[in-house]
Motif scaffolding. Structure first.
Motif, PDB file in Angstrom:
ATOM      1  N   MET A 133       0.836  -1.204   0.000  1.00 13.20           N
ATOM      2  CA  MET A 133       0.000   0.000   0.000  1.00 13.20           C
ATOM      3  C   MET A 133       0.876   1.261   0.000  1.00 13.20           C
ATOM      4  O   MET A 133       0.609   2.223  -0.727  1.00 13.20           O
ATOM      5  CB  MET A 133      -0.914   0.008   1.227  1.00 13.20           C
ATOM      6  CG  MET A 133      -1.998  -1.041   1.228  1.00 13.20           C
ATOM      7  SD  MET A 133      -3.167  -0.885  -0.154  1.00 13.20           S
ATOM      8  CE  MET A 133      -2.493  -2.092  -1.305  1.00 13.20           C
ATOM      9  N   ASN A 140      -3.431   7.351  -0.574  1.00 11.23           N
ATOM     10  CA  ASN A 140      -4.733   6.922  -0.053  1.00 11.23           C
ATOM     11  C   ASN A 140      -4.701   6.580   1.429  1.00 11.23           C
ATOM     12  O   ASN A 140      -5.677   6.018   1.944  1.00 11.23           O
ATOM     13  CB  ASN A 140      -5.233   5.704  -0.842  1.00 11.23           C
ATOM     14  CG  ASN A 140      -5.557   6.055  -2.274  1.00 11.23           C
ATOM     15  OD1 ASN A 140      -4.756   5.838  -3.174  1.00 11.23           O
ATOM     16  ND2 ASN A 140      -6.712   6.641  -2.498  1.00 11.23           N
ATOM     17  N   TRP A 141      -3.607   6.935   2.124  1.00 14.15           N
ATOM     18  CA  TRP A 141      -3.494   6.535   3.525  1.00 14.15           C
ATOM     19  C   TRP A 141      -3.083   7.697   4.413  1.00 14.15           C
ATOM     20  O   TRP A 141      -2.283   8.545   4.032  1.00 14.15           O
ATOM     21  CB  TRP A 141      -2.482   5.386   3.673  1.00 14.15           C
ATOM     22  CG  TRP A 141      -2.922   4.182   2.912  1.00 14.15           C
ATOM     23  CD1 TRP A 141      -2.492   3.772   1.681  1.00 14.15           C
ATOM     24  CD2 TRP A 141      -3.914   3.238   3.310  1.00 14.15           C
ATOM     25  NE1 TRP A 141      -3.144   2.641   1.294  1.00 14.15           N
ATOM     26  CE2 TRP A 141      -4.033   2.290   2.272  1.00 14.15           C
ATOM     27  CE3 TRP A 141      -4.724   3.106   4.442  1.00 14.15           C
ATOM     28  CZ2 TRP A 141      -4.929   1.218   2.348  1.00 14.15           C
ATOM     29  CZ3 TRP A 141      -5.610   2.038   4.510  1.00 14.15           C
ATOM     30  CH2 TRP A 141      -5.698   1.115   3.464  1.00 14.15           C
ATOM     31  N   ALA A 159      -8.180   5.318   5.543  1.00 14.24           N
ATOM     32  CA  ALA A 159      -8.085   5.272   4.082  1.00 14.24           C
ATOM     33  C   ALA A 159      -8.772   6.497   3.502  1.00 14.24           C
ATOM     34  O   ALA A 159      -9.774   6.971   4.041  1.00 14.24           O
ATOM     35  CB  ALA A 159      -8.727   3.999   3.545  1.00 14.24           C
ATOM     36  N   SER A 161     -10.159   8.691  -0.096  1.00 13.36           N
ATOM     37  CA  SER A 161     -10.558   8.646  -1.498  1.00 13.36           C
ATOM     38  C   SER A 161     -10.855  10.058  -1.972  1.00 13.36           C
ATOM     39  O   SER A 161     -11.530  10.818  -1.279  1.00 13.36           O
ATOM     40  CB  SER A 161     -11.795   7.764  -1.689  1.00 13.36           C
ATOM     41  OG  SER A 161     -12.262   7.833  -3.031  1.00 13.36           O
ATOM     42  N   ARG A 176     -11.605   2.453  10.554  1.00 15.48           N
ATOM     43  CA  ARG A 176     -10.212   2.687  10.796  1.00 15.48           C
ATOM     44  C   ARG A 176      -9.632   1.446  11.432  1.00 15.48           C
ATOM     45  O   ARG A 176     -10.304   0.675  12.101  1.00 15.48           O
ATOM     46  CB  ARG A 176     -10.001   3.913  11.701  1.00 15.48           C
ATOM     47  CG  ARG A 176     -10.294   3.718  13.197  1.00 15.48           C
ATOM     48  CD  ARG A 176     -11.770   3.554  13.479  1.00 15.48           C
ATOM     49  NE  ARG A 176     -12.130   3.094  14.776  1.00 15.48           N
ATOM     50  CZ  ARG A 176     -12.543   1.853  15.075  1.00 15.48           C
ATOM     51  NH1 ARG A 176     -12.493   0.907  14.175  1.00 15.48           N
ATOM     52  NH2 ARG A 176     -12.977   1.528  16.247  1.00 15.48           N
TER      53      ARG A 176
END
Length: 271
Positions: A133, A140-141, A159, A161, A176
C-alpha cells in the motif's frame, strides 16, 4: 450506464453457474448497482453503518464549530474525553501519503497486530500488504500516532478517497484500523474519531465512514446510514431459506434505523 451494468450482473451470474460456484456476493453497492441486482432477482440485504458528514452548503470551519452543532450533553462529553487524553500528556501527530515513514508503518502494524491478538484472532492483513500500500497507493493513507514524551503508544490508520464511489459528495475518509501498546482513558475515541474528524474538517473532506457496529459512534456524530448488499445462491432451497430470513431481517433493520434516528446528537432545529 444502466444497460451495461445490467448486462454485467447477468454475466456474473451465468459465469458463477458455469463455474460451479455456490454463491455470488456484491458488497458496498451503489444505488444503480442495487437496481441492476434487483432486476436480476438477486437477494438484497440491508445493514447499518455509521457515517459523519460535513455540513453543507457551509462546511465546518474547525472542530469547535463542529462541536457547536451538537447538543450540550454530547458536546460536553467529547470535550471531557479529549481533556482526559490531553491530561495524560498524550500528543498526536499525523502523516499522509509518502510522509508516512517505514518506521511509522512498522509501528502501526505492531498496534494493528496487537488489537487482533487481544481479541483472540490472527490479523487479517500481513505487514507485506501495508508495504505494498505504501509503495503503490501511498496517497490513499493517513496515519495518526499518539505519543507521550515523543514515545509512540498508539496508532490509527485511515483510508482516503478523492471521489465518492456513489457520486454524491466529494472526498471521503474511511476508518479505521487501530491499536494501542499502553492504556489511556478515552484514547480510542480520540485516535479513531476526534483526530480523523478534525483532520477531515481541516482538509475539506465531505464524509468519514466509521463502519458498522457500535451505537456509541452516534455520540460522536456518526449517524446511521442504511447500506445494501446483493446475493445469489445456486442451491434453490438454501436460497429460499435465506430469502425468507432477509425479509424478516429487513423489517428489523427498518425499526432499528428509526430508533437510532430518534437519538441524534445534533441540536434540534426550529420547526
Amino acid at each position: 450506464d444502466d444497460r451495461s451494468r445490467h448486462a454485467l450482473v447477468q454475466g456474473l451470474i451465468r459465469w458463477c453457474e458455469q463455474s460451479g460456484l455456490s454463491s455470488l456476493h456484491l458488497l458496498f453497492t451503489s444505488d444503480a448497482d442495487v437496481t441492476a441486482c434487483r432486476a436480476a432477482n438477486m437477494m438484497l440485504r440491508h445493514n447499518v453503518q455509521f457515517h459523519w458528514t460535513n455540513r453543507v452548503p457551509t462546511p465546518y470551519r474547525d472542530f469547535d464549530d463542529f462541536l457547536a452543532s451538537l447538543n450540550q450533553d454530547k458536546r460536553k462529553k467529547i470535550r471531557q474525553e479529549r481533556r482526559k487524553v490531553e491530561q495524560a500528556e498524550v500528543r498526536f501527530r499525523s502523516a499522509h501519503g509518502r510522509d508516512i515513514s517505514a518506521s511509522d508503518w512498522d509501528f502501526f502494524y505492531r498496534c494493528y497486530e496487537r488489537t487482533y491478538y487481544e481479541h483472540g484472532n490472527a490479523p487479517y492483513l500481513s505487514r507485506d500488504f501495508f508495504h505494498r500500500m505504501a509503495r503503490d497507493m501511498p496517497e490513499n493513507w493517513l496515519v495518526f500516532i499518539a505519543e507521550i514524551d515523543g514515545r509512540p503508544i498508539a496508532s490509527s490508520l485511515i483510508a482516503l478517497s478523492d471521489a465518492d464511489p456513489q457520486g454524491k459528495v466529494g472526498r471521503v475518509a474511511y476508518g479505521r484500523y487501530w491499536g494501542a501498546l499502553e492504556r489511556v482513558d478515552c484514547l480510542h475515541f480520540d485516535a479513531c474519531y476526534y483526530q480523523p474528524l478534525q483532520w477531515c474538517i481541516t482538509h475539506g473532506y465531505q464524509r468519514f465512514e466509521g463502519g458498522a457496529q457500535g451505537e456509541h459512534k452516534m455520540a460522536r456524530a456518526l449517524l446511521p446510514v442504511q447500506t445494501t448488499s446483493a446475493h445469489w445462491l445456486t442451491h434453490p432451497a438454501f436460497a429460499q431459506a435465506v430469502d425468507d430470513f432477509l425479509q424478516r431481517e429487513r423489517t428489523g433493520i427498518h425499526h432499528y434505523m428509526g430508533e437510532l434516528q430518534s437519538h441524534s446528537p445534533f441540536k434540534r432545529t426550529a420547526p
